[in-house]
Design an enzyme around this catalytic site. Structure first.
Site, short mmCIF file in Angstrom:
data_model
loop_
_atom_site.label_atom_id
_atom_site.label_comp_id
_atom_site.label_asym_id
_atom_site.label_seq_id
_atom_site.Cartn_x
_atom_site.Cartn_y
_atom_site.Cartn_z
N ARG A 1 0.80 -1.22 0.00
CA ARG A 1 0.00 0.00 0.00
C ARG A 1 0.84 1.27 0.00
O ARG A 1 0.55 2.21 -0.74
CB ARG A 1 -0.90 0.05 1.25
CG ARG A 1 -2.16 -0.72 1.14
CD ARG A 1 -2.52 -1.32 2.48
NE ARG A 1 -1.53 -2.33 2.82
CZ ARG A 1 -1.65 -3.61 2.48
NH1 ARG A 1 -2.72 -4.02 1.88
NH2 ARG A 1 -0.70 -4.48 2.76
N THR A 2 1.83 1.32 0.87
CA THR A 2 2.53 2.60 1.02
C THR A 2 3.26 2.98 -0.26
O THR A 2 3.12 4.09 -0.77
CB THR A 2 3.51 2.54 2.21
OG1 THR A 2 2.79 2.10 3.36
CG2 THR A 2 4.12 3.88 2.51
N ARG B 1 11.51 4.04 2.87
CA ARG B 1 11.18 3.04 3.90
C ARG B 1 12.48 2.34 4.25
O ARG B 1 13.13 1.76 3.37
CB ARG B 1 10.14 2.04 3.42
CG ARG B 1 9.97 0.88 4.40
CD ARG B 1 8.75 0.06 4.16
NE ARG B 1 7.55 0.77 4.55
CZ ARG B 1 6.33 0.24 4.54
NH1 ARG B 1 6.17 -1.01 4.16
NH2 ARG B 1 5.28 0.95 4.93
N LYS C 1 26.65 -3.35 -1.87
CA LYS C 1 28.08 -3.04 -2.03
C LYS C 1 28.68 -2.34 -0.82
O LYS C 1 29.84 -1.96 -0.84
CB LYS C 1 28.27 -2.14 -3.25
CG LYS C 1 27.86 -2.80 -4.57
CD LYS C 1 28.29 -1.92 -5.73
CE LYS C 1 27.82 -2.52 -7.06
NZ LYS C 1 28.14 -1.63 -8.17
N HIS D 1 5.65 5.78 11.28
CA HIS D 1 5.07 5.71 9.93
C HIS D 1 4.08 6.88 9.82
O HIS D 1 2.87 6.68 9.81
CB HIS D 1 4.37 4.35 9.77
CG HIS D 1 4.03 3.98 8.37
ND1 HIS D 1 4.08 4.86 7.31
CD2 HIS D 1 3.61 2.80 7.85
CE1 HIS D 1 3.71 4.23 6.20
NE2 HIS D 1 3.43 2.97 6.50
#
Ligand code: NCD
Length: 303
Positions: free
Chosen positions: A55-56, A107, A86, A135
């Site tokens: 969703r986000t 995120r 890396k 959030h």
């Protein structure tokens, strides 16, 4: 104007929130009439997702596209970006993306990841979840949903149920709802998953419970969360708590007739499928509201 969106304690002004919700409503109406203004044409938005998301990420990307922006998208940044593959630092990654994009939706798997990114970024960083931290844009969408469904944001009894220790959505929702007078929180979790002290700030009225049954007939909002499997030290530890709470048809009989049941989704087994057809179940509308809220937010930040 806000530039970075990192945690919900940044939002102190309920008038600002009202304006944002009104703008989300305008976005919805314009979208339904196919009359959206492409106000972000020429802008590039990067979505850097170091943890899974449905969703986000997709709602941010849809929001950006609907407003005419273009996207640089990494859905699996932990594997695909040099930062982990890396050994490049998050800060260097952000400095580089600054040269390509006008805003970064991030995120990250570590609490504080978004703040670290913002500390080196000249473009807006929006925290789309930082580990077991916060959030904030989910909370904005959640508060907007409560306003839309119940018509008010004050003098409410709100149960936050499930994984209050690791659940970042509740860490952001509780401070935001505390801006409104008269709200009382019923914190329902197993003792091992209680809300951390840092979110129990002065002036917040709350009571803690082990059993959801004790609060069903009291609350206006039943906000259910998933036990955050990925944050546990072992599968064993998770299994001990999995299934602690299940809201089913029997629970819904006890819930007040004018209450609503919310969930940030994804759900695992906390809400039985039989609940979905109950008019009090608003979690799918809640997810849809997130799109319009994010459109309003992006338009505001990037214009
Ligand atoms: C939440 C998250 O990622 O914190 N999901 C979401 O963004 N809607 C909740 C969760 O994963 O349990």
């Amino acid at each position: 104007m806000l530039s970075h969106i990192l945690k919900s304690s940044q939002f102190k002004d309920v008038n600002y929130l009202d304006t944002l919700f009104a703008s989300a409503e305008e976005m919805r109406e314009a979208d339904e009439k196919n009359k959206l203004v492409k106000s972000l044409e020429g802008k590039i938005i990067a979505t850097l997702f170091f943890e899974p998301s449905t969703r986000t990420r997709l709602s941010f990307e849809a929001a950006a596209l609907k407003l005419g922006a273009s996207l640089l998208s990494t859905e699996n940044a932990r594997q695909s970006l040099s930062v982990t593959a890396k050994g490049e630092t998050l800060q260097d990654t952000i400095r580089i993306v600054n040269g390509y994009a006008d805003a970064i939706i991030l995120r990250h798997h570590e609490k504080g990841g978004a703040e670290l990114a913002a500390s080196v970024s000249d473009v807006s960083v929006i925290n789309a979840g930082d580990g077991a931290g916060e959030h904030p844009t989910q909370a904005l969408g959640d508060v907007y949903t409560i306003k839309k469904e119940l018509g008010k944001l004050e003098n409410l009894k709100i149960a936050l149920v499930g994984d209050l220790l690791y659940g970042r959505t509740v860490h952001s929702l509780l401070p935001m709802l505390s801006l409104y007078p008269g709200n009382k929180f019923y914190l329902v979790s197993p003792p091992q998953l209680r809300l951390p002290g840092e979110y129990k700030t002065a002036g917040i009225e709350f009571e803690e419970f082990d059993s959801v049954d004790l609060v069903l007939d009291k609350v206006d909002v039943l906000y259910v969360t998933r036990i955050q499997k990925e944050r546990f030290a072992s599968e064993e530890e998770y299994k001990k708590l999995k299934g602690s709470y299940v809201i089913d048809g029997v629970s819904m009989k006890k819930l007040k007739q004018d209450a609503i049941i919310m969930h940030p989704l994804p759900r695992v087994d906390e809400i039985a499928a039989e609940v979905d057809s109950d008019p009090r179940a608003v979690y799918f509308r809640q997810a849809a509201n997130g799109l319009y809220l994010r459109m309003a937010l992006l338009a505001q930040i990037l214009q």
